[in-house]
Enzyme design. Structure first.
Site, PDB file in Angstrom:
ATOM      1  N   ASN A  56      -8.757  -1.705   3.687  1.00 37.11           N
ATOM      2  CA  ASN A  56      -8.639  -1.946   2.253  1.00 37.11           C
ATOM      3  C   ASN A  56      -7.458  -2.857   1.916  1.00 37.11           C
ATOM      4  O   ASN A  56      -7.394  -3.440   0.839  1.00 37.11           O
ATOM      5  CB  ASN A  56      -8.481  -0.596   1.536  1.00 37.11           C
ATOM      6  CG  ASN A  56      -8.695  -0.682   0.051  1.00 37.11           C
ATOM      7  OD1 ASN A  56      -9.569  -1.413  -0.406  1.00 37.11           O
ATOM      8  ND2 ASN A  56      -7.917   0.047  -0.710  1.00 37.11           N
ATOM      9  N   ASP A  80      -1.934  -0.873   5.966  1.00 38.26           N
ATOM     10  CA  ASP A  80      -2.334  -0.365   7.283  1.00 38.26           C
ATOM     11  C   ASP A  80      -3.833  -0.301   7.517  1.00 38.26           C
ATOM     12  O   ASP A  80      -4.264  -0.146   8.657  1.00 38.26           O
ATOM     13  CB  ASP A  80      -1.773   1.045   7.488  1.00 38.26           C
ATOM     14  CG  ASP A  80      -2.444   2.066   6.596  1.00 38.26           C
ATOM     15  OD1 ASP A  80      -3.056   3.003   7.133  1.00 38.26           O
ATOM     16  OD2 ASP A  80      -2.378   1.922   5.369  1.00 38.26           O
ATOM     17  N   GLU A 115      -1.920  10.593   4.211  1.00 38.47           N
ATOM     18  CA  GLU A 115      -3.034  10.193   3.351  1.00 38.47           C
ATOM     19  C   GLU A 115      -3.175  11.287   2.298  1.00 38.47           C
ATOM     20  O   GLU A 115      -3.560  12.418   2.617  1.00 38.47           O
ATOM     21  CB  GLU A 115      -4.324  10.053   4.161  1.00 38.47           C
ATOM     22  CG  GLU A 115      -4.330   8.895   5.134  1.00 38.47           C
ATOM     23  CD  GLU A 115      -4.412   7.539   4.440  1.00 38.47           C
ATOM     24  OE1 GLU A 115      -5.074   7.446   3.384  1.00 38.47           O
ATOM     25  OE2 GLU A 115      -3.815   6.572   4.959  1.00 38.47           O
ATOM     26  N   ASP A 125       0.853  -1.178   0.000  1.00 36.83           N
ATOM     27  CA  ASP A 125       0.000   0.000   0.000  1.00 36.83           C
ATOM     28  C   ASP A 125       0.898   1.242   0.000  1.00 36.83           C
ATOM     29  O   ASP A 125       2.090   1.154   0.312  1.00 36.83           O
ATOM     30  CB  ASP A 125      -0.873  -0.042   1.262  1.00 36.83           C
ATOM     31  CG  ASP A 125      -1.681   1.215   1.477  1.00 36.83           C
ATOM     32  OD1 ASP A 125      -2.327   1.673   0.520  1.00 36.83           O
ATOM     33  OD2 ASP A 125      -1.667   1.747   2.607  1.00 36.83           O
ATOM     34  N   ASP A 152      -0.420   5.040   0.966  1.00 39.48           N
ATOM     35  CA  ASP A 152      -0.755   6.022   1.997  1.00 39.48           C
ATOM     36  C   ASP A 152      -0.643   5.429   3.397  1.00 39.48           C
ATOM     37  O   ASP A 152      -1.197   4.362   3.681  1.00 39.48           O
ATOM     38  CB  ASP A 152      -2.176   6.553   1.773  1.00 39.48           C
ATOM     39  CG  ASP A 152      -2.305   7.302   0.466  1.00 39.48           C
ATOM     40  OD1 ASP A 152      -2.419   8.528   0.498  1.00 39.48           O
ATOM     41  OD2 ASP A 152      -2.277   6.650  -0.599  1.00 39.48           O
ATOM     42  N   ARG A 160     -15.374  11.356  -1.107  1.00 39.11           N
ATOM     43  CA  ARG A 160     -14.248  12.250  -0.838  1.00 39.11           C
ATOM     44  C   ARG A 160     -13.811  12.990  -2.100  1.00 39.11           C
ATOM     45  O   ARG A 160     -13.578  14.204  -2.073  1.00 39.11           O
ATOM     46  CB  ARG A 160     -13.085  11.460  -0.246  1.00 39.11           C
ATOM     47  CG  ARG A 160     -13.297  11.034   1.187  1.00 39.11           C
ATOM     48  CD  ARG A 160     -12.156  10.171   1.687  1.00 39.11           C
ATOM     49  NE  ARG A 160     -12.146   8.868   1.037  1.00 39.11           N
ATOM     50  CZ  ARG A 160     -11.157   7.999   1.108  1.00 39.11           C
ATOM     51  NH1 ARG A 160     -10.054   8.311   1.783  1.00 39.11           N
ATOM     52  NH2 ARG A 160     -11.229   6.826   0.505  1.00 39.11           N
ATOM     53  N   GLY A 171      -5.138   2.569  -3.256  1.00 43.38           N
ATOM     54  CA  GLY A 171      -6.457   3.130  -3.498  1.00 43.38           C
ATOM     55  C   GLY A 171      -6.378   4.627  -3.708  1.00 43.38           C
ATOM     56  O   GLY A 171      -7.376   5.286  -3.965  1.00 43.38           O
ATOM     57  N   LYS A 198      -6.153  -5.084  -5.002  1.00 45.09           N
ATOM     58  CA  LYS A 198      -4.904  -5.323  -4.277  1.00 45.09           C
ATOM     59  C   LYS A 198      -4.637  -6.818  -4.111  1.00 45.09           C
ATOM     60  O   LYS A 198      -3.527  -7.303  -4.362  1.00 45.09           O
ATOM     61  CB  LYS A 198      -4.949  -4.631  -2.919  1.00 45.09           C
ATOM     62  CG  LYS A 198      -4.948  -3.108  -3.013  1.00 45.09           C
ATOM     63  CD  LYS A 198      -4.824  -2.464  -1.644  1.00 45.09           C
ATOM     64  CE  LYS A 198      -4.690  -0.953  -1.771  1.00 45.09           C
ATOM     65  NZ  LYS A 198      -4.344  -0.308  -0.506  1.00 45.09           N
TER      66      LYS A 198
END
Length: 294
Positions: free
Chosen positions: A244, A241, A94, A85, A87, A130, A175, A219
Site C-alpha cells: 500500500n 513497509d 499493525e 506510513d 503501522d 477485516r 490505511g 498516500k
C-alpha cells in the site's frame, strides 16, 4: 550520477569494496570513487557516473550486505517533506491485528493483513473484510488497545523531531485509523495526519469504515500535493513497509522501505532493515550531534 549511501556494521572491508568495484565494472557501471561521510562515519558514499539502481542495488547488497542503503540520482539533501506510513513503520504493530485480538480474531485478521501488505490482496477489499470481522466490538477496546499494545518504532520520535528541526514538514498517512493515528502523531511530533475512520454506533463498532478510504492512491496523492506546496526543488522523503506504500515511495525523491515486504523493498530506492529508524538520518548525512533526541 547515481549516489549510493550504505550503512553497514562492520564498515565494509577493502576486499568487499574491490569485489563490488569489479562487479560494477563488469556490469558496465564502474564507480568514480568511494569515501566515508565526514559527519556520519558509519556511512559509505559511492558515486557511479552511469549507474542505475536496478543494476547497482543487487550488487551492493551482494558484496556489502548493508543494513540500510539509499540510491539517489543527484546530491542527497535533507528533505523538506517527510510522509510516512504508520503501522509497522512509525509504530511496531499493525493496529487492526491488535484490535482484533480483543475480539478473539487476531489470527484471522492478521493473515489477511499479511497478504494485503505483500500485495496479494486488494487493499480496499482486505480492509473492508477485516473491519467487518470487528462488528459488535466494544468501542472501549480501541483505547485499551492503544495504551496496552501500541508502541513507537525505536528512533521514530527522534527521526521526526530532527527532520522538523531541519525544516521538514511531516505528514502521517495511514490505511489504519484516526483513533490510533492521531495520538501516535501527537506523540511523535507529526504536523498532519490522514487516515481512515472506524464507524461506531451505540458504543460498538459497526463493522464499516467511513468512505472514501485512505489507500495507496491517497498516500501518493498526499505526497504530491504536499510537495507542490513547497515549490520546485524541495526534496521529499517517504517511509513505508507494505504494498500500500509502494506508489508513495516511488513518487518521493527518497523512498525508503523500512523492514519492508520483499516487493516493496525491491521497488523503493532505499531500505532500512535494522530495527532503529534513525538509520534514515545517517543515510541523509545528518550529524548525530544535530539530532533532536526524543
Amino acid at each position: 550520477m547515481l549516489i549510493v549511501r550504505v550503512l553497514s556494521e562492520p564498515v565494509p572491508s577493502e576486499a568487499s569494496l574491490r569485489a563490488l568495484e569489479t562487479a560494477l565494472a563488469d556490469a558496465g557501471q564502474p564507480f568514480a570513487g568511494a569515501s566515508m561521510l565526514d559527519f556520519c562515519g558509519e556511512v559509505l558514499e559511492i558515486a557511479i557516473p552511469e549507474g542505475t539502481r536496478e543494476v547497482v542495488a543487487p550488487l551492493v547488497e551482494e558484496h556489502l550486505a548493508p543494513s540500510a542503503a539509499l540510491f539517489a540520482d543527484d546530491v542527497i539533501e535533507i528533505p523538506r517533506l517527510v510522509v510516512s506510513d504508520m503501522d509497522s513503520t512509525m509504530i511496531g504493530q499493525e493496529c487492526i491485528d491488535e484490535l482484533a485480538d480483543f475480539a478473539g480474531l487476531k489470527p484471522q485478521v492478521a493473515e489477511i493483513t499479511e497478504r494485503a501488505m505483500r500485495g496479494e490482496l486488494d487493499f480496499a477489499g482486505a480492509l473492508k473484510e477485516r473491519v467487518g470481522l470487528l462488528e459488535g466490538l466494544e468501542e472501549g477496546a480501541i483505547e485499551r488497545c492503544l495504551h496496552e499494545r501500541i508502541s513507537p518504532t525505536p528512533g521514530a520520535a527522534t527521526l521526526i523531531a530532527t527532520l522538523s528541526a531541519h525544516g521538514a514538514r511531516s505528514v502521517l498517512v495511514t490505511g489504519g485509523f484516526h483513533r490510533f493515528a492521531d495520538p501516535v502523531a501527537e506523540r511523535l511530533g507529526f504536523d498532519h495526519v490522514i487516515g481512515n475512520r472506524l464507524l461506531v454506533k451505540d458504543g460498538k463498532l459497526t463493522g464499516a469504515v467511513q468512505q472514501p478510504i485512505c489507500d495507496s492512491t491517497t498516500k501518493e496523492a498526499t505526497l504530491r500535493e504536499e510537495a507542490a506546496k513547497l515549490g520546485e526543488g524541495a526534496r521529499t522523503l517517504a517511509l513505508g513497509d507494505g504494498a500500500n506504500d509502494t506508489p508513495m515511495l516511488l513518487a518521493a525523491d527518497y523512498g525508503i522501505a523500512f523492514r519492508a515486504k520483499p516487493r516493496t523493498r525491491a521497488a523503493a530506492n532505499g531500505w532500512v532493515d535494522s530495527e532503529d529508524i534513525t538509520a534514515v538520518l545517517l543515510l541523509l548525512g545528518i550529524d548525530r550531534e544535530k539530532w533532536v533526541l526524543k
